[in-house]
Design an enzyme around this catalytic site. Structure first.
Site, short mmCIF file in Angstrom:
data_model
loop_
_atom_site.label_atom_id
_atom_site.label_comp_id
_atom_site.label_asym_id
_atom_site.label_seq_id
_atom_site.Cartn_x
_atom_site.Cartn_y
_atom_site.Cartn_z
CE LYS A 1 -16.25 1.61 8.81
NZ LYS A 1 -15.95 0.44 8.95
N GLY B 1 -11.20 -4.17 5.59
CA GLY B 1 -11.06 -5.56 6.16
C GLY B 1 -9.40 -5.47 6.83
CG MET C 1 -6.77 -1.35 10.72
SD MET C 1 -6.66 0.35 11.13
CE MET C 1 -7.85 1.17 9.63
NE ARG D 1 -16.02 1.49 1.50
CZ ARG D 1 -15.59 0.35 2.27
NH1 ARG D 1 -14.81 0.57 3.21
NH2 ARG D 1 -15.76 -0.92 1.82
CG HIS E 1 -11.51 -9.58 2.09
ND1 HIS E 1 -10.63 -10.12 1.51
CD2 HIS E 1 -11.15 -8.55 2.86
CE1 HIS E 1 -9.35 -9.64 1.95
NE2 HIS E 1 -9.75 -8.57 2.70
CB CYS F 1 14.62 11.21 -21.93
SG CYS F 1 16.40 11.39 -21.66
CE1 TYR G 1 11.97 16.05 -23.61
CE2 TYR G 1 12.12 18.27 -23.77
CZ TYR G 1 12.64 17.05 -23.70
OH TYR G 1 14.05 16.75 -24.12
#
Length: 898
Positions: free
Chosen positions: A22, A100, A102, A335, A451, A849, A869
Site C-alpha cells: 500500500k 481485511g 490487519m 494495487r 470483503h 513420477c 521430465y
C-alpha cells in the site's frame, strides 16, 4: 542510523518490501501526479523491530513527529485542533496484499472538543458525529480489544429504535448518543476511558496495526496464501478525506477490468455519502460505477482517466480505492488486483495483444493452480431447477454443500468431511476460517469489491455476493428466498459463482469448457475467450519449457487421454494395478503355489493378460517413451483382508461346518506373509529377487508387447523400471535377468527388443549412492512419495489424518511435504542424486513420477535441479506443462509468481 519513516513523495513501487504494497503504491501514485492525500509510511523494519522487542525502536516517534509536523504545515491545521482539526487514517500495508486481515483506524484526532469544531467547519453536524462514532468504534475494537459485536449490537438497537435500516438515516443526535454509549462500553470492558489525546490515539493505533501482523486471522491468511511470517507490515498515516459529507461525496472501489472475467471496462462499486470501509464491508449495497457517471460525471471522467493511467503504468489490472469529497476526487490506494483464474488467463492474453506485456510476461502472469481451477466441473445448465436467488457473480465455479451460518460450524462440519456453503449477510475478516472451510460463500449484501468477493477470488472459492432478495437470519439459522422458500441450516444448495445463481438441492456437474478443449473439442461458445487464452498460454509454455511432461497411466484409456492432454510419454505405468479385479485370483494362485510347477502355471496365466495391457498402452503412446515399473507392493495386498478371512472361518466353525479349504489356505498365507511394517518389508526389487519367475514373467510380457508392436509397424519405446532399489547389486541382479529374457524374446520374435533398464530413487540410501547405482541404471525416476516417507519417517496413510493439521497450525511446515516437495530435506537428496548420477553417466535421463510431478511449486524445483521430465496424473499434465514453461522464465524480466 536506521530510517523508519518515509514520506509519500520519497518512495515508489520498487520499495514494496520496505514500505509495504500500500505504501509503495501510494508513493508511486504521488510520483505520477495523481491526487493522493498526503501522508507518510512507517516501514516494515519498524514493525519487525517492534515485534522482536515488544516496544517501538529508538527514534521512531521522533521521526513520526517530524513527518507529522510537515503534514500539519502543508495542511495548515494541527492534528485534532479544536476549531478545524486535521484528522488522520492509520492503515496496515504488508508487502503482499492481505485484504481485511490487519487493522485500520480512521478519523484519528477526533475527541469531545474537536468533533464540535469539525461540525462547524464542515457545516455538517451529522457528518462530524458519524466520523467520531466510527473512530470510537474502530479504536475500541482494534486498539482497546472490545468485542466489535458489542458496538454492532448498540448500532442495531439504535436503528431499531428509530425504525431505520441504514446508518445514513440516523440523525446527528442519534450518533452523538451512540458515541456516549460506545465510550461507556469501552470503560466497562477495559476499565479505561477512550483517549481524548490525538497524539495518544495516533501512537496506540500505529502499535495496534503492528501487533495485528500476528493476529489470528492474519496468521491464518498467510498460511493459506504461503506468505512468510517474518515480513511484517508497514503502517500508512494519511490525511483523512471524507466520503460521508453528503450526496456530493462518497467512496468506491474500481477495477480497470472485470476481476471475475477479465473483460475490459471500468468495473466496481460506489457508495454515496460513505467512507471506504462501508464499501468493502458490504454493510450497504453499493451502486455500479455507471451510476456514479450519472451522479457526478466530472468525477467519473477524472476517475476513468486516472485508472487508464494506472493500468498503462502498471501494465496490469489495477484495483483502486477512491473517495469523492464534495466533488473532489482523491485516490486512496492502488494495487495489482486479485483476479479469478478465468480473468488471469483472459487478461494476460489481452494485455499481450495490446502490446502492454510480452508473450513471456503473459505466461508468467498465469499459473498452474489457476489452470487447475478452470478444469473443475461446472453445473449442467440443462439440469438446473428453479433459482432460489441471484446475486453478484463474484468468484466463478460450481459448488454444492450444506448451508451453515457461522464460521465455527463451517469449520467443524467441514473437518468431519461434510461439504458446506457459508451463508452470511456479509463476511468480515473474522469469517476467514469459515471461508477456507466452505465450498462456497453466499452473502445477501455487498458487491464485487466487498470483503467476501475479494477474499474468495484470492482463494479461488466460489462466491455469490449481494443476493438482496435473500433474508438471512443468522440467529434462526435460516434464510428466506423472495418466493417464500425457507432454507434451514443443513439443507443442500448449489452455488454458481459464474452466473451468480443459487439453486435448492444438488445440481449435477459436467466437464468444464477447458477440459472439453483439452479433449479435442472447442468448448462452449460463451467460454471461447478463456479457452483461447488457455490454449495460447499452453502453446507458449510448450515453446519455452525445457522439462518434458509425461503421465502416470496404468491403462490404455489413461494413456490416450494423457496424450490428448499433451503428455510426451508415460513416466509411470504401475503393473500392480493390472493385477486387480478378476486377475487377483491368479495372484492368489501364485502366492499359494505349493510347487514350482504350480507357481509357473499361475505366472503363465498372468503373462498374456499383462502383455495385452502393455500392448494397448504402447499403442496409445506409440513413438513416445513408456516407463513400466515392475511389481512394487507387498504380495499380501493382493490377498483378502485377514479379519474377513478369520470371521468367515470362525462363522463356519460356529455353525458346525467345515471351513472353506481355500479360505483356510488364504488365511495361512496371510499369516505367513504378515509384516509389522509392510511398506518397508518384502516389496519392490526384493520381491523380484525372492519370488522366482516374477520378474521374468513381467519382462517377457513387456518384451512380447514390444515385439508385437514392432512387427505391426509401430514404434514402441518401453522402459523397464525397478522399484525400491537401495543398493546397486540389487539392480545388477535384476538387470541381468531382464537382458536374458529380452534376448530370448528377440530370438523367438525375430526382431531386436531392447528396453532400457532404470530404477526409482525412493530411498535415502539410493539417493546417497546414486553414483554407484548409475553404473547399472540407464535412467532414474524419483519416487518422491516414498522418498518423502522414508526421509521424514512419515507413514502417509497415518500421519496426514493424525497430526498434520497441528503441524501446519504450528508452522512446523507451511504445506504438507506430500503436496509440495520439501526442498530442504528431500530436495537436497534429489539434487545430490542428480549430480552424482550424472557424474557417473553424463547421458543419464532423470525424471520424477511421484505426485509432486504435478505440483506447480515442485515443478519449478525439478526444473532448477536439472531433471529431464516430470510425470503426473493425466489431469495434471496441462498444469505441469504450464508450470514447466513458467519455470523456464524464472529470473527473466517480467516473470511473476502471482
Amino acid at each position: 542510523m536506521v530510517r523508519y519513516v518515509y514520506d509519500f513523495t520519497e518512495g515508489g513501487r520498487d520499495l514494496a518490501g520496505l514500505l509495504g504494497g500500500k505504501g509503495s503504491n501510494l508513493a508511486e501514485m504521488t510520483r505520477l501526479g495523481l491526487p493522493v492525500p498526503p501522508g507518510f509510511t512507517l516501514t516494515t523494519e519498524a514493525c519487525r523491530a517492534f515485534l522482536a522487542t515488544g516496544s517501538e525502536p529508538a527514534g521512531l516517534w521522533e521521526e513520526v513527529s517530524a513527518h507529522l509536523s510537515a503534514l500539519e504545515a502543508s495542511a495548515g491545521r494541527l492534528l485534532g485542533q479544536p476549531d478545524d482539526p486535521l484528522l488522520l487514517s492509520v492503515r496496515s500495508g504488508a508487502k503482499f496484499s492481505m485484504p481485511g486481515m490487519m487493522e485500520t483506524v480512521l478519523d484519528i484526532g477526533l475527541n469531545d472538543d474537536s468533533v464540535l469544531g469539525l461540525a462547524k467547519v464542515s457545516g455538517g453536524e451529522r457528518f462530524a458525529w458519524d466520523s467520531y462514532r466510527r473512530l470510537v468504534q474502530m479504536f475500541g475494537s482494534t486498539v482497546m480489544g472490545v468485542d466489535s459485536a458489542s458496538f454492532e449490537r448498540s448500532l442495531a438497537a439504535m436503528k431499531d429504535l428509530r425504525g431505520v435500516r441504514d446508518d445514513v438515516h440516523l440523525t446527528a443526535s442519534d450518533l452523538a448518543g451512540l458515541v456516549e454509549t460506545y465510550k461507556e462500553l469501552i470503560r466497562l470492558e477495559t476499565g479505561e476511558h477512550f483517549p481524548q489525546s490525538p497524539a495518544e490515539q495516533l501512537r496506540r493505533a500505529v502499535l495496534a496495526v503492528f501487533e495485528s501482523w500476528n493476529g489470528e486471522r492474519a496468521r491464518l491468511y498467510r498460511r493459506r496464501e504461503h506468505i512468510a511470517d517474518d515480513l511484517g507490515t508497514a503502517v500508512n498515516v494519511q490525511r483523512m478525506v471524507f466520503g460521508n459529507l453528503g450526496a456530493d461525496s462518497g467512496s468506491g472501489v474500481a477495477f480497470t477490468r472485470d476481476p471475475a472475467t477479465g473483460r475490459p471496462g471500468l468495473y466496481g462499486d460506489y457508495l454515496p455519502d460513505a467512507q471506504g470501509e462501508d464499501v468493502v464491508a458490504g454493510i450497504r449495497n453499493t451502486v455500479s460505477l455507471s451510476e456514479l457517471a450519472r451522479l457526478d460525471p466530472e468525477s467519473y471522467a477524472r476517475l476513468r482517466a486516472h485508472t487508464e493511467t494506472l493500468e498503462r503504468h502498471y501494465r496490469d489490472l489495477c484495483d483502486i480505492e477512491f473517495t469523492i469529497e464534495r466533488g473532489t476526487l482523491w485516490m486512496l490506494q492502488t494495487r495489482v488486483g486479485k483476479r479469478t483464474a478465468e480473468a488471469a488467463f483472459v487478461l494476460a492474453a489481452e494485455l499481450a495483444d495490446e502490446g502492454l506485456i510480452t508473450p513471456d510476461e503473459a505466461l508468467a502472469r498465469v499459473s498452474g493452480e489457476g489452470l487447475a481451477r478452470l478444469m473443475f466441473p461446472r453445473f449442467d445448465a440443462s439440469a438446473t431447477g428453479a433459482v432460489l436467488a441471484r446475486g453478484v457473480p463474484a468468484s466463478p465455479g460450481a459448488a454444492v454443500g450444506a448451508v451453515v451460518f457461522d464460521t465455527t460450524r463451517a469449520v467443524r462440519r467441514a473437518a468431519a468431511g461434510e461439504k458446506v456453503v457459508l451463508v452470511r449477510q456479509e463476511t468480515t475478516p473474522d469469517d476467514l476460517p469459515g471461508m477456507i472451510a466452505a465450498q462456497a460463500v453466499l452473502t445477501s449484501r455487498g458487491g464485487k469489491t466487498s470483503h467476501a468477493a475479494v477474499v474468495a477470488r484470492g482463494m479461488g472459492k466460489v462466491c455469490v455476493c449481494g443476493a438482496e432478495e435473500l433474508a438471512v437470519d443468522t440467529g434462526a439459522r435460516r434464510f428466506t428466498a423472495a418466493d417464500g422458500t425457507v432454507v434451514e441450516e443443513g439443507a443442500v444448495v448449489s452455488v454458481d459463482g459464474s452466473a451468480g445463481a443459487v439453486y435448492a438441492g444438488p445440481v449435477p456437474l459436467v466437464d468444464s469448457a477447458v477440459i472439453r478443449y483439452l479433449e479435442g473439442g472447442r468448448g462452449d461458445e460463451g467460454a471461447r475467450g478463456v479457452v483461447d487464452a488457455v490454449a495460447r498460454a499452453l502453446s507458449r509454455a510448450d515453446a519455452v519449457r525445457r522439462l518434458e511432461v509425461r503421465a502416470n497411466a496404468d491403462t490404455p484409456e489413461d494413456a490416450a487421454r494423457a496424450r490428448r492432454f499433451g503428455a510426451r510419454g508415460v513416466g509411470l505405468c504401475r503393473t500392480e494395478h493390472m493385477f486387480l479385479g478378476e486377475r487377483r485370483k491368479l495372484v492368489e494362485q501364485m502366492i499359494l503355489a505349493g510347487t514350482d510347477a504350480e507357481r509357473d502355471r499361475a505366472l503363465a496365466d498372468l503373462l498374456p493378460l499383462q502383455r495385452r495391457d502393455f500392448t494397448g498402452i504402447l499403442e496409445a503412446m506409440d513413438g513416445l517413451p513408456v516407463t513400466i515399473r515392475l511389481l512394487d507392493p507387498p504380495l499380501h495386498e493382493f490377498l483378502p483382508d485377514h479379519t474377513d478371512l478369520a470371521v468367515r472361518i470362525a462363522a463356519a466353525e460356529a455353525r458346525g461346518e467345515e471351513p472353506d479349504a481355500h479360505d483356510v489356505d488364504l488365511l495361512s498365507a496371510v499369516n505367513r506373509m504378515h509384516e509389522e511394517n509392510p511398506m518397508l518389508g518384502l516389496r519392490g526389487v526384493r520381491l523380484g529377487l525372492v519370488v522366482p519367475g516374477l520378474v521374468a514373467m513381467q519382462v517377457r510380457a513387456i518384451g512380447e508387447a514390444v515385439a508385437g508392436r514392432l512387427l505391426a509397424g509401430g514404434a514402441p519405446r518401453a522402459e523397464i523400471m525397478v522399484p525400491l532399489v537401495g543398493d546397486v547389486r540389487e539392480l545388477r541382479l535384476v538387470r541381468e535377468e531382464v537382458r536374458r529374457v529380452l534376448a530370448d524374446v528377440s530370438r523367438v520374435a525375430g526382431v531386436t527388443v531392447d528396453c532400457p533398464v532404470g530404477t526409482m530413487i525412493e530411498l535415502p540410501r539410493a539417493a546417497l549412492t546414486a553414483g554407484r547405482i548409475a553404473e547399472e541404471a540407464e535412467f532414474f525416476s524419483f519416487g518422491t512419495n516414498d522418498l518423502t516417507q522414508t526421509t521424514w519417517g512419515f507413514s502417509r496413510d497415518d500421519v496426514e489424518a493424525e497430526f498434520f493439521s497441528a503441524y501446519l497450525d504450528k508452522g512446523v511446515f507451511p504445506v504438507s511435504p506430500f503436496e509440495t516437495l520439501d526442498r530442504d530435506g528431500v530436495g537436497r537428496l534429489v539434487s545430490l542424486a542428480v549430480a552424482e548420477g550424472r557424474a557417473t553417466r553424463p547421458d543419464l535421463t532423470i525424471g520424477v513420477c511421484g505426485e509432486h510431478g504435478g505440483d506447480p511449486d515442485s515443478v519449478h524445483f525439478f526444473h532448477t535441479a536439472g531433471l529431464d521430465y516430470v510425470s503426473c496424473s493425466p489431469f495434471r499434465v496441462p498444469v505441469a506443462r504450464l508450470e514447466a514453461g513458467r519455470a523456464a522464465l524464472e529470473g527473466t524480466e517480467g516473470s511473476d509468481s502471482r
